[in-house]
Design a protein around this motif. Structure first.
Motif, PDB file in Angstrom:
ATOM      1  N   PRO A  35       0.824  -1.231   0.000  1.00  0.00           N
ATOM      2  CA  PRO A  35       0.000   0.000   0.000  1.00  0.00           C
ATOM      3  C   PRO A  35       0.850   1.269   0.000  1.00  0.00           C
ATOM      4  CG  PRO A  35      -0.950  -1.619   1.487  1.00  0.00           C
ATOM      5  CD  PRO A  35       0.368  -2.180   1.039  1.00  0.00           C
ATOM      6  N   ASP A  36       1.938   1.280   0.764  1.00  0.00           N
ATOM      7  CA  ASP A  36       2.811   2.460   0.804  1.00  0.00           C
ATOM      8  C   ASP A  36       3.491   2.695  -0.541  1.00  0.00           C
ATOM      9  OD1 ASP A  36       2.137   2.941   3.425  1.00  0.00           O
ATOM     10  OD2 ASP A  36       3.943   2.001   4.265  1.00  0.00           O
ATOM     11  N   GLU A  37       3.949   1.605  -1.165  1.00  0.00           N
ATOM     12  CA  GLU A  37       4.594   1.739  -2.473  1.00  0.00           C
ATOM     13  C   GLU A  37       3.594   2.234  -3.521  1.00  0.00           C
ATOM     14  OE1 GLU A  37       8.104  -1.661  -2.331  1.00  0.00           O
ATOM     15  OE2 GLU A  37       6.012  -2.272  -2.689  1.00  0.00           O
ATOM     16  N   ARG A  38       2.376   1.780  -3.411  1.00  0.00           N
ATOM     17  CA  ARG A  38       1.339   2.249  -4.341  1.00  0.00           C
ATOM     18  C   ARG A  38       1.126   3.758  -4.189  1.00  0.00           C
ATOM     19  NH1 ARG A  38      -4.027   3.393  -3.509  1.00  0.00           N
ATOM     20  NH2 ARG A  38      -5.406   3.233  -5.344  1.00  0.00           N
ATOM     21  N   GLU A  39       1.007   4.219  -2.949  1.00  0.00           N
ATOM     22  CA  GLU A  39       0.785   5.645  -2.723  1.00  0.00           C
ATOM     23  C   GLU A  39       1.968   6.472  -3.212  1.00  0.00           C
ATOM     24  OE1 GLU A  39      -2.042   7.111  -1.720  1.00  0.00           O
ATOM     25  OE2 GLU A  39      -2.837   5.067  -1.886  1.00  0.00           O
ATOM     26  N   GLU A  40       3.163   5.976  -2.959  1.00  0.00           N
ATOM     27  CA  GLU A  40       4.365   6.694  -3.397  1.00  0.00           C
ATOM     28  C   GLU A  40       4.430   6.774  -4.916  1.00  0.00           C
ATOM     29  OE1 GLU A  40       9.250   6.400  -3.013  1.00  0.00           O
ATOM     30  OE2 GLU A  40       7.964   5.017  -1.887  1.00  0.00           O
ATOM     31  N   LEU A  42       1.907   6.645  -7.015  1.00  0.00           N
ATOM     32  CA  LEU A  42       0.854   7.530  -7.512  1.00  0.00           C
ATOM     33  C   LEU A  42       1.218   9.003  -7.335  1.00  0.00           C
ATOM     34  CD1 LEU A  42      -2.369   5.658  -6.328  1.00  0.00           C
ATOM     35  CD2 LEU A  42      -1.553   5.940  -8.677  1.00  0.00           C
ATOM     36  N   LYS A  43       1.933   9.313  -6.279  1.00  0.00           N
ATOM     37  CA  LYS A  43       2.375  10.687  -6.073  1.00  0.00           C
ATOM     38  C   LYS A  43       3.375  11.100  -7.152  1.00  0.00           C
ATOM     39  CE  LYS A  43       1.711  10.880  -1.057  1.00  0.00           C
ATOM     40  NZ  LYS A  43       2.390  10.945   0.265  1.00  0.00           N
ATOM     41  N   GLU A  49      -2.312   5.052 -12.189  1.00  0.00           N
ATOM     42  CA  GLU A  49      -3.455   4.526 -11.429  1.00  0.00           C
ATOM     43  C   GLU A  49      -4.237   3.474 -12.208  1.00  0.00           C
ATOM     44  OE1 GLU A  49      -7.122   6.077  -8.628  1.00  0.00           O
ATOM     45  OE2 GLU A  49      -6.124   7.482  -9.982  1.00  0.00           O
TER      46      GLU A  49
END
Length: 291
Positions: A35-40, A42-43, A49
Motif C-alpha cells: 500500500p505504501d509503495e502504491r501511494e508513493e 501515484l504521487k 493509477e
C-alpha cells in the motif's frame, strides 16, 4: 450413469468448471506493490493509477491484507515510457528473469511488462486459497471481483457460479479435502489435481440448484454483515458468528441430502462414501474406454 445420479459419463468432465492456479508474476517483486509503495508511485506518477490493480494471494484473501500489482497487459509502449518509475520496475523485472537459472524464466525476460503466467478471468470468479489452517471447520472460499488479480498462491474457478461455491464450501467437500489433501506442516494444502479434479460432482435438478444457490448466497450475505472482520476472524472455530455458522449448517444439510448422505455421518464416513463413488466412476470409465 444418469440413473446413478452421477453426471452423464459422456459429458462428465465438460460439466465441471475448471479450477486453475492464479497468475504468476516471477518478477523479483518488482511488479508487486505494498500500500505504501502504491501511494508513493501515484504521487510520483498519477497516470499509473489505471495500471494498478488489487493483488490477492492466500494471505491477502484470508487475512484481508492489502497488496497491489502493476497490471500492464494493455499498456502501450509510449505510455510506459512516460512513466519512469514504472519503466524502472519493468527494467528490474527483465534483469531478474535474465539471471534465473531456469531457461523458461529467462525467455520471459523478453516480455518484462507481463506476468509469466496469466490466467485472470474477465468476470467474477471463485477463489480457493492453496493453504489454510486445519483448525477451521471450513476452508475460507469466496467469490472475488474480476478486477482483483488472483495470485498463483490461490486456485480459482473462472466459470464458477454461486451453486458451485455452495458445493465447495459444504461439509461434504470439506470432509473429502481434509481426508485426502496434502499438508504443509499441519495446515491443509489444497490441490486442484488431487482434491478438486477427483471430487465427484452429482447431477442436480432445478430445485437442488435453486436451493443450494440460495443457501450459498446467504453465506456470502452474512459475511457482509461483518465488514471489518477478515475471513480468518469469521472462520476462527471459537469466534465464528452464530448466524454464519447457521448459514453454513443449512448449506451443509442441503448438500448432504443432495448426495444422499445421512446428516449424522462422520467426516470419515462421508469421505469413504465419496471415495466409493470415485472408484466406481474410474472403473466405469476404464471398462467403457471413456478415459
Amino acid at each position: 450413469m444418469k440413473n446413478l445420479d452421477i453426471y452423464d459419463i459422456n459429458s462428465y468432465a465438460s460439466n465441471i468448471p475448471q479450477m486453475v492456479k492464479g497468475s504468476q508474476p516471477t518478477d523479483g517483486g518488482n511488479l508487486i506493490l505494498s500500500p505504501d509503495e502504491r501511494e508513493e508511485l501515484l504521487k510520483k506518477c498519477p497516470q499509473t493509477e489505471k495500471y494498478i490493480r488489487p493483488f490477492m494471494g492466500a494471505e491477502e484473501f484470508i487475512h484481508n491484507k492489502k497488496r497491489f500489482c502493476l497490471w500492464l497487459v494493455d499498456c502501450p509502449p509510449n505510455e510506459l515510457r512516460k512513466m519512469p518509475p514504472v519503466y524502472e520496475r519493468v527494467k528490474k523485472v527483465r534483469e531478474f528473469r535474465l539471471k534465473s537459472k531456469k531457461i523458461s524464466t529467462q525467455k520471459f525476460a523478453d516480455t518484462p511488462t507481463l506476468f509469466t503466467e496469466i490466467r485472470q478471468p474477465d468476470k467474477d470468479y471463485i477463489i480457493v486459497p492453496s493453504v489454510s489452517s486445519e483448525l477451521r471447520d471450513y476452508i475460507p472460499i469466496g467469490r472475488v471481483d474480476k478486477n482483483v488479480i488472483c495470485s498463483n498462491l490461490n486456485f480459482m474457478i473462472p466459470d464458477g457460479e454461486i451453486y458451485d461455491f455452495g458445493i465447495l464450501t459444504s461439509r461434504v467437500h470439506m470432509a473429502w479435502t481434509k481426508t485426502f489433501c496434502g499438508r504443509l506442516t499441519s495446515r491443509l494444502r489444497y490441490s486442484n489435481t488431487l482434491i478438486y479434479n477427483n471430487f465427484v460432482w452429482m447431477q442436480p435438478d432445478f430445485d437442488t440448484i435453486a436451493n443450494i444457490w440460495l443457501s450459498a448466497w446467504e453465506i456470502l450475505q452474512v459475511r457482509k454483515k461483518y465488514p471489518d472482520a477478515s475471513l480468518a476472524d469469521l472462520y476462527d472455530p471459537l469466534a465464528m458468528p452464530k448466524d454464519l455458522r447457521d448459514a453454513h449448517k443449512k448449506n451443509d444439510n442441503l448438500v448432504m441430502d443432495f448426495y444422499g448422505f445421512d446428516r449424522d455421518m462422520t467426516d470419515t464416513e462421508i469421505a469413504c462414501a465419496l471415495a466409493e463413488r470415485y472408484n466406481f466412476l474410474v472403473n466405469y470409465l476404464k471398462e467403457n474406454n471413456l478415459e
